[in-house]
Design a protein around this motif. Structure first.
Motif: not given
Length: 217
Positions: A114-121, A166-186
């Protein structure tokens, strides 16, 4: 009616914040939906096809931590707008424009402590895409020989997979990045003078990427 679904999902998750504010984080940034480049064939004329372009909007994702490693995330955004263009025998023709909202609920596993600055997911979940405000183009109306043309796309339910950090800059603020694949057919239907003229199995199946800032309560 359809447009209220994502707002309701956001409200449901926000309601949990009264239980534990420290478990709630909000990520805001640019989110891009880049559909699969595969051509969708028109059922009645397999030599004709269409494709959907990409779009970037304001993305808002809400994270609720169940514990130090497991998180529920709701992905939302301002409505995406896509131009639908002809391919193969319809190359160069505009088919129309559609808008959609793709609310997605994912379960994530966050590596590290939980205290790590860099948290991949990594994450997996369910996407429900709501199509609305479909507009047929003048090109399509000219091809069908009438101005009474409607374009309709069915809503889509499919799976989603995700990687990010997620990358924590301080107690509250940080950076967020993600890439998703979504199955969307219509299933897309075109009506001319009230009669179904064309049907297309539209495979959107986008890669969705987001980068933004993160605030943890």
């Amino acid at each position: 009616m359809k447009k209220t679904l994502s707002a309701a999902l956001v409200g449901l998750l926000l309601g949990t914040s009264s239980l534990a504010h420290a478990n709630l984080s909000i990520n805001v940034g640019a989110i891009n939906v880049n559909p699969d480049s595969e051509v969708s064939k028109i059922d009645q004329a397999p030599t004709l096809g269409l494709n959907v372009d990409d779009d970037t909007q304001l993305g808002i994702t809400i994270d609720y931590a169940l514990n130090d490693n497991w998180v529920l995330e709701l992905v939302a955004a301002t409505p995406f707008s896509h131009d639908v263009d002809g391919r193969a025998g319809l190359h160069g023709a505009s088919i129309g424009e559609v808008k959609h909202l793709p609310p997605t609920l994912l379960g994530q596993y966050h590596f590290g402590q939980a205290g790590d600055k860099f948290r991949p997911f990594v994450g997996a979940g369910i996407n429900y895409t709501i199509f609305f405000d479909e507009q047929a183009s003048q090109d399509l109306k000219n091809v069908l020989g009438t101005n009474d043309v409607e374009l309709k796309l069915d809503d889509s339910l499919g799976l989603a997979a995700q990687v990010g950090f997620n990358y924590a800059l301080d107690k509250n603020w940080g950076l967020h990045g993600m890439v998703s694949y979504m199955d969307i057919d219509s299933d897309a239907s075109v009506y001319a003078d009230g009669v179904k003229a064309l049907t297309v199995d539209v495979k959107i199946d986008p890669v969705v990427a987001m980068f933004g800032v993160r605030y943890s309560f």
